[in-house]
Design an enzyme around this catalytic site. Structure first.
Site, PDB file in Angstrom:
ATOM      1  N   HIS A  90      36.386  49.292  45.399  1.00 12.41           N
ATOM      2  CA  HIS A  90      37.214  49.262  46.724  1.00 12.41           C
ATOM      3  C   HIS A  90      37.934  50.553  46.548  1.00 12.41           C
ATOM      4  O   HIS A  90      38.694  50.675  45.134  1.00 12.41           O
ATOM      5  CB  HIS A  90      37.867  48.196  47.631  1.00 12.41           C
ATOM      6  CG  HIS A  90      36.924  47.422  47.999  1.00 12.41           C
ATOM      7  ND1 HIS A  90      36.380  45.939  47.615  1.00 12.41           N
ATOM      8  CD2 HIS A  90      36.739  46.554  49.039  1.00 12.41           C
ATOM      9  CE1 HIS A  90      34.794  45.845  48.370  1.00 12.41           C
ATOM     10  NE2 HIS A  90      35.988  45.893  49.316  1.00 12.41           N
ATOM     11  N   ASN A 133      39.169  47.649  37.283  1.00 13.56           N
ATOM     12  CA  ASN A 133      38.548  46.988  38.309  1.00 13.56           C
ATOM     13  C   ASN A 133      39.668  46.118  39.045  1.00 13.56           C
ATOM     14  O   ASN A 133      40.369  45.837  39.666  1.00 13.56           O
ATOM     15  CB  ASN A 133      37.325  47.301  39.224  1.00 13.56           C
ATOM     16  CG  ASN A 133      37.034  46.777  40.335  1.00 13.56           C
ATOM     17  OD1 ASN A 133      37.650  47.696  41.357  1.00 13.56           O
ATOM     18  ND2 ASN A 133      36.363  45.960  40.485  1.00 13.56           N
TER      19      ASN A 133
END
Length: 430
Positions: free
Chosen positions: A124, A156
């Protein structure tokens, strides 16, 4: 009778005008090519008879706005506005699914299948946890227009997740936080070229080469970024609730925030595992340099004043220097190489040159060091840093560097765990 007809005519005119205004206000916005925020009329230039080329699209959702790049099939930038209420609602991530954005032409969109088996996470840009005020807002963060391929373990799911949490916690120091996040493709420089063989740019350094992965199937491949950036603005003028221990500031920076100074910071991180002990300040970059490599001008209405930019770059130099000095020599070299295309700023301060002549012993230490888990990092982490140093931003410009607020102290690697828990096998993503 004449008055009657005149009254009727005026009524029709007013009604028609009102109807026109209503339809104008409620109709769906048309696609527009935008240059510095001003849409141009395709009929104004004779070359635009058949329309201007489309290279990207801008989409607006409840919690964020995203520009999507047709060539790389990545978001070019994602702009979000977060507050304490928007990031602390009741929306749940469970059951949400990634989906192709309906506003992006399928010929230019990334696909869910591109990520399967690729070895990269669907990362994201605007984190789901920033948009918990409604289930709709959270669900919309799973549009592929907000997603980019990121290294999973060590990035991430780890360092980048902590960085997202750090940005979210700024809402305790300032009422409104504005964030621009996006991918970068930065080259590396070889060191094999001789001094008497300069390349085309006139420099005597090595050639610059860009190498990165692609995922998916040709011709619609998705480019894997080499780096990611965030530009953060913490605006206290909306009446936030400062004083949260997670973002404890120095008294001087608290005073500047109370007077309405806006905190700004730019950060770039390589898309690769990052040691959990590395300080966030080591990834501070000058705003001007980031804008050049990103091809984007950030927050122009706030940062158009050159004095503000100079003040922020001066502070960035100080924080970058402090962050690098907290690293071991070989770690400094690694960060310096990763951000070679974004040299540390030098305006207003003297940056100590990072020694690139690492001893064989230090290199061997890096190579032979065993893989370190997050739990062992917690038990063997470095001592807590001293109280926040004084702000590094020169006063009088109405801005300060975001690191001035809380010394850019990252949350601990186990921030996502319940208090007292030590199990880290199931890390929830932001």
């Amino acid at each position: 009778m004449r008055l009657l007809f005149m009254g009727f005519g005026v009524g029709v005119a007013v009604g028609a005008g009102g109807c026109y205004l209503y339809l104008s206000a409620t109709k769906q916005p048309q696609a527009a090519r935008v240059a510095r925020g001003i849409a141009f009329d395709e009929e104004q230039h004779h070359a635009l008879k058949f329309g201007a080329p489309e290279t990207e699209i801008v989409r607006q959702y409840e919690g964020y706005i995203a520009a999507y790049d047709y060539r790389t099939r990545n978001p070019k930038w994602v702009l979000e506005h977060i507050t304490r209420s928007s990031s602390s609602g009741d929306a749940k991530r469970d059951g949400t699914e990634f989906f192709p954005d309906p506003g992006v032409d399928p010929h230019f969109s990334a696909k869910l299948s591109d990520f399967r088996g690729s070895g990269y996470d669907r990362g994201h840009m605007a984190p789901a946890a920033d948009h918990k005020s409604s289930q709709k807002a959270m669900n919309e963060t799973f549009s592929l227009i907000n997603i980019s391929p990121q290294v999973g373990a060590g990035f991430n799911r780890d360092y980048w997740a902590r960085f997202e949490r750090y940005v979210k916690e700024l809402t305790y120091a300032a009422a409104d936080v504005y964030v621009i996040t996006g991918p970068l493709w930065l080259p590396t420089q070889s060191q094999s070229q001789s001094q008497d063989e300069p390349h085309k740019g006139g420099s005597t350094g090595g050639k610059w080469t860009l190498v990165h992965d692609w995922i998916g199937k040709p011709p619609g491949l998705v480019a894997v970024p080499t780096h990611y950036y965030k530009v953060v603005v913490a605006d206290p003028r909306g009446g936030g609730e400062p004083g949260n221990p997670a973002v404890a500031a120095s008294s001087e920076s608290e005073s500047q925030l109370a007077k309405g100074a806006v905190a700004v910071g730019a950060f770039v991180m390589p898309n690769q595992p990052i040691d959990a002990r590395n300080p966030l300040s080591a990834y501070v970059v000058p705003l001007e340099d980031l804008e050049q490599v990103a091809g984007t001008r950030f927050f122009p209405d706030l940062l158009e004043d050159p004095r503000r930019r100079a003040a922020l770059d001066t502070a960035a130099a100080g924080w970058r220097q402090e962050g690098l000095m907290q690293l071991k020599p070989f770690e400094r070299l690694s960060v310096k190489q990763a951000l070679a295309a974004l040299p540390a700023p030098t305006s207003g301060v003297t940056i100590e040159t990072v020694d690139t002549k690492i001893s064989n012993a230090a290199v061997q230490e890096t190579v032979s060091a065993p893989a370190t888990s997050s739990s062992s990092l917690l038990s063997s982490s470095r001592a807590l840093p001293p109280p926040p140093p004084p702000p590094k931003t020169p006063p009088g410009t109405g801005v300060l560097h975001v690191c001035d607020v809380n010394a850019c102290r990252m949350p601990r690697p186990d921030f996502y765990l319940p208090s007292g828990s030590s199990n880290n096998n199931n890390k929830p993503r932001q």
